[in-house]
Write an enzyme that holds these catalytic residues in place. Structure first.
Site, PDB file in Angstrom:
ATOM      1  N   ASN A 146       0.855  -1.182   0.000  1.00  0.00           N
ATOM      2  CA  ASN A 146       0.000   0.000   0.000  1.00  0.00           C
ATOM      3  C   ASN A 146       0.894   1.235   0.000  1.00  0.00           C
ATOM      4  OD1 ASN A 146      -1.738   2.122   0.560  1.00  0.00           O
ATOM      5  ND2 ASN A 146      -3.026   0.921   1.935  1.00  0.00           N
ATOM      6  N   GLY A 171      -5.680  -2.427   0.681  1.00  0.00           N
ATOM      7  CA  GLY A 171      -5.240  -1.192   0.035  1.00  0.00           C
ATOM      8  C   GLY A 171      -4.002  -1.284  -0.824  1.00  0.00           C
ATOM      9  N   ASP A 173      -1.680  -1.176  -4.019  1.00  0.00           N
ATOM     10  CA  ASP A 173      -1.880  -0.303  -5.176  1.00  0.00           C
ATOM     11  C   ASP A 173      -0.611  -0.223  -6.024  1.00  0.00           C
ATOM     12  OD1 ASP A 173      -0.160   1.436  -3.741  1.00  0.00           O
ATOM     13  OD2 ASP A 173      -1.858   2.452  -2.800  1.00  0.00           O
ATOM     14  N   HIS A 246     -15.523 -14.206 -19.523  1.00  0.00           N
ATOM     15  CA  HIS A 246     -16.721 -13.730 -18.834  1.00  0.00           C
ATOM     16  C   HIS A 246     -16.484 -12.318 -18.309  1.00  0.00           C
ATOM     17  CE1 HIS A 246     -14.123 -15.753 -15.860  1.00  0.00           C
ATOM     18  NE2 HIS A 246     -14.455 -14.745 -15.071  1.00  0.00           N
ATOM     19  N   ARG A 325      -1.962 -12.293 -20.256  1.00  0.00           N
ATOM     20  CA  ARG A 325      -2.305 -13.618 -19.736  1.00  0.00           C
ATOM     21  C   ARG A 325      -3.818 -13.751 -19.866  1.00  0.00           C
ATOM     22  NH1 ARG A 325      -5.764 -15.857 -15.512  1.00  0.00           N
ATOM     23  NH2 ARG A 325      -4.811 -17.799 -14.809  1.00  0.00           N
ATOM     24  N   ASP A 327      -7.317 -15.468 -19.179  1.00  0.00           N
ATOM     25  CA  ASP A 327      -8.022 -16.285 -18.200  1.00  0.00           C
ATOM     26  C   ASP A 327      -9.042 -17.203 -18.879  1.00  0.00           C
ATOM     27  OD1 ASP A 327      -8.473 -16.706 -15.278  1.00  0.00           O
ATOM     28  OD2 ASP A 327     -10.487 -15.989 -15.748  1.00  0.00           O
ATOM     29  N   GLU A 356      -4.365 -19.490 -20.162  1.00  0.00           N
ATOM     30  CA  GLU A 356      -4.602 -20.357 -19.003  1.00  0.00           C
ATOM     31  C   GLU A 356      -5.363 -21.593 -19.480  1.00  0.00           C
ATOM     32  OE1 GLU A 356      -6.891 -20.656 -14.720  1.00  0.00           O
ATOM     33  OE2 GLU A 356      -7.741 -19.552 -16.397  1.00  0.00           O
ATOM     34  N   HIS A 422      -2.371 -17.309  -6.920  1.00  0.00           N
ATOM     35  CA  HIS A 422      -3.463 -16.766  -6.114  1.00  0.00           C
ATOM     36  C   HIS A 422      -4.625 -17.745  -5.975  1.00  0.00           C
ATOM     37  CE1 HIS A 422      -4.570 -16.106 -10.266  1.00  0.00           C
ATOM     38  NE2 HIS A 422      -5.811 -15.905  -9.900  1.00  0.00           N
ATOM     39  N   ASP A 423      -4.633 -18.821  -6.756  1.00  0.00           N
ATOM     40  CA  ASP A 423      -5.715 -19.807  -6.728  1.00  0.00           C
ATOM     41  C   ASP A 423      -5.369 -21.057  -5.921  1.00  0.00           C
ATOM     42  OD1 ASP A 423      -7.617 -18.447  -8.252  1.00  0.00           O
ATOM     43  OD2 ASP A 423      -6.738 -19.117 -10.133  1.00  0.00           O
ATOM     44  N   ASP A 467      -7.370 -20.433  -1.361  1.00  0.00           N
ATOM     45  CA  ASP A 467      -7.976 -19.112  -1.446  1.00  0.00           C
ATOM     46  C   ASP A 467      -9.003 -19.012  -0.312  1.00  0.00           C
ATOM     47  OD1 ASP A 467      -9.462 -16.875  -2.125  1.00  0.00           O
ATOM     48  OD2 ASP A 467     -10.362 -17.772  -3.906  1.00  0.00           O
ATOM     49  N   ARG A 471      -3.604 -15.440  -0.239  1.00  0.00           N
ATOM     50  CA  ARG A 471      -3.615 -14.039  -0.678  1.00  0.00           C
ATOM     51  C   ARG A 471      -3.287 -13.084   0.476  1.00  0.00           C
ATOM     52  NH1 ARG A 471      -9.093 -14.306  -4.550  1.00  0.00           N
ATOM     53  NH2 ARG A 471      -8.328 -15.976  -5.895  1.00  0.00           N
TER      54      ARG A 471
END
Length: 584
Positions: A146, A171, A173, A246, A325, A327, A356, A422-423, A467, A471
């Site tokens: 942050n 936060g 960024d 999506h 990348r 998805d 992916e 992250h998954d 998850d 994260r």
């Protein structure tokens, strides 16, 4: 000879142009069935009074898995065209295998053979050269740093003050990334893969509201432009995440569809099965999985296609990003991806396009769609052997060999080799927090063929199960960082940069696997360099014999010790220890 197991196709990963003058040929045979394979090849138009002129060259056994052997040869056809067949020998017979079947003698008619009609340079798989020398660092922007509290989203909590939840915000960024770019340079990475940065409601941003706008919690477009420039000034490439399969629930066209139903001008932007629109229990429109807030886009619709193609072009032309990348890439139609490649490469020729896809991806990797896919089969094999320790050394060798045979060599050189993301659970957690195991994993990943990726914070020992546990906020307090692990990764990245054979300029092959000791031995070599890797993936002391008949002088790269490799002496390894010998 088990002829039913023999397979070759004159295309894809079995026969392809490696570069503008070299053709690679592979054939698959039953494991341990053949003793010798030679390629019979010649120019289809080269005839004399003695008939068609061809030659026979030995093929190398390039690897084996649990069922098959794979044989390989690289040749340079003088006129860029080729007819070829295979001379196959086992303990009892020699036969010739061509497109028309099996023969006792080499067929004299060229039309009976496999055909590589012509090596057209435009057909050579052509991924960006820079990717082969890139080590990626995946950043989940909301959790990296942050740097500008003035743009914190509503309800933000102090950095790392609580565990990550599906809906909380800390936060992170762009300013935080900019402030820590020198940290990444010090580590040795030279590519950043950002998960989505576009306007969205969630903390993960995979539910896009506007593909043309930065999410305000990360900053504005000028801040992002500065971020890209600061990265490029340090030799760091930037890849963004595109969610084109999506949209998010609050994407304006989908909101219009919910409001106006069958009368919406956007009704064909989505795959609606029936009206009125129903979200529960199962949406009446196609979605990512069954998530009603992620409606699937109709990429065959001209307006949708134009909008998304404009997105692909805009962020390259306006901000000079280096890669996309993609998805859920396998659920989008091939025609869209072919057009996407043309648009993106026209905007910036050396843009990296990464899909992916979790399974066999050859249909997307023929030069007309993606440059690479995320190499999940590699990930699976590495985690099963090292971290979970639920497969044997032989099974691991079989899995990795199969990974290398799935695609052409020039595709493997840019495959995106990740360990976690992250998954998924973090690598240290998957390895039951055994740091020594994680060090072995990084050694294998960073010495393997492809372009590796490190998930933010793994290099300093961050943990997290699944998850949202994976994260967590990046740990910046040095007293809480595992600086020994950081130094280990840093050293491996230096070796990858300084020794070409350690990276992509070295052919990979397993030398030995030992199931009893759970140890492996492999080689990376080119015409100028040879590296021998010996890894003990067990809690026991291990002794291994050398694979060479001669004595060599070598430098052990992890300790920088000069040693003599004598075939009459064994290598001794402590629990979870590795040695890397640079053979002089």
């Amino acid at each position: 000879m088990l002829k039913e197991a023999i397979y070759h196709r004159p295309k894809n990963n079995f026969a392809y142009a490696y570069d503008k003058e070299t053709v690679h040929i592979r054939i698959r045979t039953k494991k341990d069935d053949l003793t010798h394979v030679r390629l019979q090849h010649g120019d289809p138009y080269y005839w004399t009074e003695d008939g068609w002129q061809y030659q026979l060259d030995d093929m190398e056994k390039s690897g084996s898995d649990s069922l098959f052997d794979y044989w390989f040869i690289a040749i340079k056809p003088p006129h860029r065209r080729l007819r070829y067949g295979f001379e196959l020998t086992d303990e009892t017979e020699t036969v010739y295998f061509t497109e028309k079947g099996y023969f006792e003698e080499p067929p004299g008619e060229t039309n009976d053979h496999f055909s590589f009609p012509f090596l057209n340079p435009i057909d050579v798989f052509d991924a960006p050269d820079w990717v082969r020398d890139t080590v990626w660092y995946q950043i989940f922007p909301e959790r990296f740093a942050n740097g500008d509290p003035s743009i914190n989203p509503e309800g933000v909590v102090p950095w790392a003050s609580t565990e990550p939840e599906p809906d909380n915000f800390f936060g992170g960024d762009f300013e935080g990334v900019i402030q820590n770019l020198d940290y990444l340079v010090d580590l040795g990475v030279n590519g950043i893969y950002f998960t989505p940065i576009f306007k969205a409601r969630s903390n993960h941003k995979y539910d896009t509201i506007d593909y043309m706008e930065i999410d305000p919690q990360f900053g504005d477009k000028e801040t992002f432009r500065r971020l890209v420039k600061e990265c490029h000034n340090r030799g760091i490439r930037v890849m963004l995440d595109a969610v084109f399969n999506h949209s998010g629930y609050y994407f304006e066209p989908f909101q219009d569809l919910l409001k106006h139903g069958e009368q919406s001008k956007y009704k064909d932007w989505f795959h609606v099965r029936e009206f009125p629109i129903q979200e529960e229990p199962i949406p009446s429109y196609d979605t990512f999985a069954y998530v009603p807030s992620m409606p699937k886009l109709n990429t065959e619709h001209p307006e949708v296609r134009k909008y998304l193609l404009d997105v692909g072009r805009y962020w390259i032309e306006e901000f000079d990003i280096d890669g996309w990348r993609l998805d859920v890439a396998n659920e989008v139609d091939h025609a869209f991806w072919r057009e996407f490649r043309k648009v993106v490469k026209d905007a910036k020729e050396d843009t990296y396009i990464l899909g992916e896809i979790w399974h066999d991806s050859m249909p997307w990797l023929q030069g007309d769609q993606f440059d690479a896919v995320m190499n999940y089969p590699f990930t699976s094999g590495v985690l099963q052997f090292f971290a979970e320790q639920n497969i044997s050394a032989t099974d691991f060798s079989n899995k990795i060999t199969n990974v290398l045979q799935l695609y052409p060599e020039n595709v493997n050189e840019v495959s995106f080799n990740l360990l976690d993301s992250h998954d998924t659970s973090r690598i240290l957690s998957i390895a039951n927090e055994n740091k020594d195991v994680v060090k072995l994993i990084y050694l294998f990943q960073l010495s393997f063929i492809g372009t590796p990726c490190i998930y933010y914070g793994d290099e300093v020992g961050m943990t997290g199960l699944g998850d949202p546990g994976c994260r967590k906020c990046m740990v910046w307090d040095k007293e809480e960082q595992d600086l020994d692990l950081f130094s280990h990764v840093q050293k491996l990245l230096t070796l990858r940069k300084e020794i070409p054979a350690f990276s992509n300029d070295g052919a990979f092959r397993f030398i030995k696997t030992d199931d009893a000791t759970n140890s492996i031995m492999y080689e990376k070599a080119n015409d100028r360099q040879k590296l021998l890797f010996v890894i003990n993936n067990s809690e026991h002391h291990v002794t291994q014999g050398l694979p060479y008949a001669e004595t060599y002088q070598a430098k052990e790269l992890l300790t920088e010790e000069i040693v003599e490799l004598n075939p009459n002496e064994n290598i001794k390894l402590n629990p979870y220890e590795a040695k890397v010998y640079y053979i002089q």
